[in-house]
Enzyme design. Sequence first.
Site, PDB file in Angstrom:
ATOM      1  N   SER A   1      -3.530  -5.808  11.141  1.00  0.00           N
ATOM      2  CA  SER A   1      -4.566  -6.459  10.034  1.00  0.00           C
ATOM      3  C   SER A   1      -4.045  -6.055   8.797  1.00  0.00           C
ATOM      4  CB  SER A   1      -6.012  -6.008  10.342  1.00  0.00           C
ATOM      5  OG  SER A   1      -6.215  -6.087  11.685  1.00  0.00           O
TER       6      SER A   1
ATOM      7  N   HIS B   1       0.790  -1.175   0.051  1.00  0.00           N
ATOM      8  CA  HIS B   1      -0.179  -0.006   0.041  1.00  0.00           C
ATOM      9  C   HIS B   1       0.806   1.097   0.055  1.00  0.00           C
ATOM     10  CE1 HIS B   1       0.100   0.870   4.665  1.00  0.00           C
ATOM     11  NE2 HIS B   1       0.359  -0.381   4.409  1.00  0.00           N
TER      12      HIS B   1
ATOM     13  N   ASP C   1      -0.500   4.137   0.601  1.00  0.00           N
ATOM     14  CA  ASP C   1      -1.267   5.403   1.643  1.00  0.00           C
ATOM     15  C   ASP C   1      -0.480   5.164   3.165  1.00  0.00           C
ATOM     16  OD1 ASP C   1      -2.713   2.837   2.162  1.00  0.00           O
ATOM     17  OD2 ASP C   1      -4.176   3.923   2.990  1.00  0.00           O
TER      18      ASP C   1
ATOM     19  N   ASP D   1       5.576   1.391   7.104  1.00  0.00           N
ATOM     20  CA  ASP D   1       4.232   1.135   7.011  1.00  0.00           C
ATOM     21  C   ASP D   1       3.825   2.006   5.790  1.00  0.00           C
ATOM     22  OD1 ASP D   1       1.730   0.146   7.103  1.00  0.00           O
ATOM     23  OD2 ASP D   1       1.467   0.790   9.166  1.00  0.00           O
TER      24      ASP D   1
ATOM     25  N   GLU E   1      -5.296   1.112   2.277  1.00  0.00           N
ATOM     26  CA  GLU E   1      -5.089   0.071   3.319  1.00  0.00           C
ATOM     27  C   GLU E   1      -5.293   0.587   4.719  1.00  0.00           C
ATOM     28  OE1 GLU E   1      -3.450  -2.702   5.942  1.00  0.00           O
ATOM     29  OE2 GLU E   1      -2.800  -0.664   5.921  1.00  0.00           O
TER      30      GLU E   1
ATOM     31  N   HIS F   1       2.315   4.156  12.833  1.00  0.00           N
ATOM     32  CA  HIS F   1       1.172   4.821  13.244  1.00  0.00           C
ATOM     33  C   HIS F   1       1.448   5.892  14.267  1.00  0.00           C
ATOM     34  CE1 HIS F   1      -1.967   1.480  11.688  1.00  0.00           C
ATOM     35  NE2 HIS F   1      -0.862   1.612  11.151  1.00  0.00           N
TER      36      HIS F   1
HETATM   37  N1  BES Z   1       1.100  -2.878   8.397  1.00  0.00           N
HETATM   38  C1  BES Z   1      -0.029  -2.850   9.089  1.00  0.00           C
HETATM   39  C2  BES Z   1      -0.525  -4.246   9.496  1.00  0.00           C
HETATM   40  C3  BES Z   1       0.314  -4.724  10.243  1.00  0.00           C
HETATM   41  C4  BES Z   1       0.950  -4.518  11.407  1.00  0.00           C
HETATM   42  C5  BES Z   1       0.940  -6.383  10.254  1.00  0.00           C
HETATM   43  C6  BES Z   1       1.813  -4.961  12.316  1.00  0.00           C
HETATM   44  C7  BES Z   1       1.537  -6.963  10.932  1.00  0.00           C
HETATM   45  C8  BES Z   1       2.120  -6.268  12.195  1.00  0.00           C
HETATM   46  C9  BES Z   1      -1.042  -2.124   8.137  1.00  0.00           C
HETATM   47  O1  BES Z   1      -0.610  -1.341   7.194  1.00  0.00           O
HETATM   48  C10 BES Z   1      -2.160  -1.732   9.146  1.00  0.00           C
HETATM   49  O2  BES Z   1      -1.869  -0.826  10.018  1.00  0.00           O
HETATM   50  N2  BES Z   1      -3.316  -2.078   8.978  1.00  0.00           N
HETATM   51  C11 BES Z   1      -4.419  -1.442   9.785  1.00  0.00           C
HETATM   52  C12 BES Z   1      -5.663  -1.854   8.945  1.00  0.00           C
HETATM   53  C13 BES Z   1      -6.773  -1.497   9.647  1.00  0.00           C
HETATM   54  C14 BES Z   1      -7.002  -0.109   8.997  1.00  0.00           C
HETATM   55  C15 BES Z   1      -8.125  -2.331   9.046  1.00  0.00           C
HETATM   56  C16 BES Z   1      -4.471  -1.920  11.096  1.00  0.00           C
HETATM   57  O3  BES Z   1      -4.071  -2.946  11.305  1.00  0.00           O
HETATM   58  O4  BES Z   1      -4.718  -1.237  11.858  1.00  0.00           O
HETATM   59 ZN    ZN Z   2      -0.529   0.600   8.909  1.00  0.00          ZN
END
Ligand code: BES
Ligand code: ZN
Length: 456
Positions: free
Chosen positions: A399, A86, A88, A119, A153, A427
């Site tokens: 996720s 992703h 974004d 990320d 994403e 984040h």
């Molecule tokens: N890269 C992350 C997901 C992730 C974080 C996978 C740590 C494995 C370990 C992804 O970009 C993310 O932050 N996803 C969001 C998805 C949500 C908005 C549906 C998340 O997990 O909060």
């Molecule tokens: Zn993320």
Amino acid sequence: MNNVIDFINVNRERYLDELKALLAIPSISALPEHAPDVRRCAEWCADEMRRVGLQGVELIETPGNPVVYGEWKGAEGAPTILFYGHYDVQPVDPLDLWTTPPFEATVRDGEIYARGAADDKGQVFMHLKAIEAHIKQNGRLPVNIKIILEGEEEVGSVNLDNFVKANREKLAADVVVISDSAMFARGVPSICYGLRGLVYFQIDLRGSSTDLHSGVFGGAVANPAMVLAQMLAQCKDRSGNIKIAGFYDDVVPLQDEERKAWATLPFNEKQYRKDFGIPKVHGEPGYTTLERTWARPTFEVNGLLSGFTGEGAKTVLPAVAMAKVSMRLVPNQDPDKIAKLFEDYLAKIAPKTVEVKVTRMHGGKPWMASFDNKYIQAAGRAIEQGFGRAPVFTREGGSIPVVATFQEELGLPSVLFGVGLPDENAHAPNEKLDCGNFQSGIISSAILYEEIGKIR
Ligand code: BES
Ligand code: ZN
């Protein structure tokens, strides 16, 4: 292959300079005012995909942000990788906690700092550079590849399921490769075989048409901040047990084998507390920290807003209160089913003294797969060569909604090979990516294509 690795080693500095250009684009999908930046970032990615030698590059429109697509299909007889990432990023606030500005990538002590460094822009770029090295050195890739980069994403991939369903032919492949997760620890590369799912809500309470004098009205009119706190407190008990009726019905219990395997991972709770400034860990009794984050569902308050929060004191009865809450889900919990249970539960516990509005925002299914397939084994070999150590197998608490969709709609296994670190500040302020892991990640990705390319 050696000429490809030599090329990658020689170009180390250039990669960081180019990555800085990608990290300079504030492609924050959650904030409408950044929509032009998100599009500019998609275009930048498409241009870069053309530069590295991919073909058929295009922006595919969706009802939201475009998907960037590119491919290379000249490896006859070899498998096809569907690479997903992703472009974004998450919002950057609180801005004053950043040591250097989030969209001016800066290298300090071997880490590149910027929003999206880990990320997921840095990890996407790693693959583009691995592709470039193969094509520049050999005029070809050892494997067929289709790339999709998503721009939504971080806001729940709301348009991606439909995109996948509408493009089955275009996306047909043998295996999905994703680098959007973390290594278990510094020096401990990993392959992730499970992700939690998610369902996200906003709750708005109103107790009166305007703020009221807390002396004149207090005690006779419900305070929405207090009511909200009481409602939230009824969702989870002190030990972390979620009280929403039916919430645990579909949870697959953690297997002894997995527990034993995880117990051998080099996790140090004391260090974990120290690294993140946590006075004492918390969670469901009978589970370790890894088990709580990887295999157990949870309910969290992501934000709270109500009343007077300025300096000094103001005697007021707030008219409204708002909370953002989310639940992380594990196999086989279904986001739609859990959302309904939560809405029903709130309706049951909400007092009649306030108006309650519950808005469902986004979600995604949990995912878990076995890790004994030939693609994972190929990834294991590639990572071992790139990082000098065989990977460990992990699940993650985060996720990536589309992973379950790839499995369910396209029948594809996924290889999640991430090079972030648990303390990379994804984040959060001061997000970073270790430059050494980025470089080893490019080498591992290049070898991964070679290894998957040999599979028949
Ligand atoms: N890269 C992350 C997901 C992730 C974080 C996978 C740590 C494995 C370990 C992804 O970009 C993310 O932050 N996803 C969001 C998805 C949500 C908005 C549906 C998340 O997990 O909060
Ligand atoms: Zn993320």
